[in-house]
Design an enzyme around this catalytic site. Sequence first.
Site, mmCIF file in Angstrom:
data_model
loop_
_atom_site.group_PDB
_atom_site.id
_atom_site.type_symbol
_atom_site.label_atom_id
_atom_site.label_comp_id
_atom_site.label_asym_id
_atom_site.label_seq_id
_atom_site.Cartn_x
_atom_site.Cartn_y
_atom_site.Cartn_z
ATOM 1 N N GLU A 45 13.204 33.631 -31.029
ATOM 2 C CA GLU A 45 14.672 33.590 -31.116
ATOM 3 C C GLU A 45 15.304 34.448 -30.022
ATOM 4 O O GLU A 45 14.905 35.594 -29.808
ATOM 5 C CB GLU A 45 15.095 34.098 -32.504
ATOM 6 N N SER B 245 23.871 21.452 -34.120
ATOM 7 C CA SER B 245 24.686 20.234 -34.125
ATOM 8 C C SER B 245 25.486 20.153 -32.823
ATOM 9 O O SER B 245 25.730 19.068 -32.292
ATOM 10 C CB SER B 245 25.629 20.228 -35.326
ATOM 11 N N ASP C 286 17.874 24.215 -27.048
ATOM 12 C CA ASP C 286 18.417 23.185 -27.934
ATOM 13 C C ASP C 286 18.487 21.811 -27.260
ATOM 14 O O ASP C 286 18.139 20.796 -27.855
ATOM 15 C CB ASP C 286 19.811 23.596 -28.417
HETATM 16 C C1 GLA Z 1 21.419 29.151 -29.689
HETATM 17 C C2 GLA Z 1 21.329 28.872 -28.194
HETATM 18 C C3 GLA Z 1 19.863 28.779 -27.757
HETATM 19 C C4 GLA Z 1 19.072 30.000 -28.209
HETATM 20 C C5 GLA Z 1 19.299 30.252 -29.697
HETATM 21 C C6 GLA Z 1 18.648 31.518 -30.175
HETATM 22 O O1 GLA Z 1 20.952 28.071 -30.423
HETATM 23 O O2 GLA Z 1 21.984 27.663 -27.884
HETATM 24 O O3 GLA Z 1 19.800 28.603 -26.366
HETATM 25 O O4 GLA Z 1 19.432 31.108 -27.437
HETATM 26 O O5 GLA Z 1 20.678 30.318 -30.023
HETATM 27 O O6 GLA Z 1 17.263 31.440 -30.081
#
Ligand code: GLA
Length: 497
Positions: A76, A178, A222
Amino acid sequence: MSLSFAKWERELEAFSSGRPGGSSLEQQFLASYDLPRDRARIGLRYRELTARFGSRYESRELFAARAPGRINLIGEHTDYNGLPVLPMAINRDIAALCAPRPDRRVILSSTAAAFPERSFELEEAISPYAKGDWGNYCKAAVQGLLQHYKSQGRPAESFRGFQAAVDGDIPIAAGMSSSSALVVLSSLLFLQANSLEMDKMRLADLLAKAEHYVGTQGGGMDQAVSLMGRRGQALKIDFFPLRLQAVRLPEGITFVATNSLIEAAKSASALDQYNRRPIECRLAAAVLKKELSRRLKRDLPLRLLGDLNENRLSLVEEEIRRLADSALHEAPYSLREIAALLEQSPEQTAKTYCLRRDGSIFPQPADGFKLWQRYRHVSTEGRRVERSLLALREGDIAGFGKLMNESHASCRDLYEISCPELDTLVDLSREAGALGSRLTGAGFGGCAISLLEDAQVEAFTGRILQSYYRDFLKSGAGETSALVFPCQSVNGAEVLA
Ligand code: GLA
């Protein structure tokens, strides 16, 4: 949902009994999910989309597209630091029915009343809606693509707009991405409407940067997993440059998501909460670069915390850890102290490391910049991802669960992205039978994910509904499937033409 309950029931029955369904696009749409048990629900979503799309537009060129949300198993806030993540694309997505338009207008219409219709023109500089507006995620993708094509000599005027109906079943502001699913979906709509193709790796990179349009300084996890997720697998993703490795998940386990019901919006004031972390990480990397270069009497190539590795620094890992651990202190830093360490003025440091997208400066937090804590989380979390891969490869489920628990503790204590409700939820999840449980995604609310043996899923669901939702939150009976849901890993985004 605009269908009445009785009609919904009749439709469900018709679908379940296998009545031949309408168009071939509809058939393709259903087949693309490859989730036989969800067939009835997916069929209904398609019909909702058709009803929303209406017959007003040119339908000869009609196409469908979908982009899934994700859960992150571990890793994370490592992505923007150049360290790996381990997410999987899940069976919750945003889907669209779309047709190109003869002009340069983009019109998005959602089946959810909370998201009113949005309409804008393709032009060189697309100005954003107010912070937090859902239309900004579409604008982000389109703007990013227009800039890319402009650099290749194609001006905004040479593209067609599109008209789309969208429908999503990813819980909103729940840490399941989302927003990036909508960015990815919008990019596919733009490309398809203009008969363009782009390699998915390249598109993922482009969209990670493009999403900064909404004001977050996120990494590339993501967009990459929504585009390139694989059924039955998680993805280990490395960054700068983007690299993917499919990770087969052991048989007999399920990841169950539980929604804390605390909104983890990445909009408006929540942007600053999120952005504080990448800013602190950049500052930590800058201070480490200065201090380690001074001690080793050579200029180290260190820009991100993820650069603290053997290959990059030509030092053994133990030595890097020892040096870095001793170069930062635990007490929070002031901007003034950081600037003095970097031999700059505070204004120069702020301009280099603390800029928001709108050009304003992110101010020093009331409790100071926590450089040691952020560095410590990021470097240990990166190592936990590597150890997780080994555990999963060896089928060491208990070992992986333990790493998930350690990750949550680090997110809570060092990175400070949890909240009391999420902490309670993961504790109760472990009591309810989870082998590991942690927050997933950006944090500050949203979902936890729990690792369960398949045979335990049902009992776990019953227990957590009671202990977290009824006893702790004292909430009435909500729709269970929106609170607790097993996640299946699915293939990444696609267009069905
Ligand atoms: C969000 C960001 C990702 C990542 C996560 C944490 O989802 O869009 O790029 O940094 O938080 O892991």
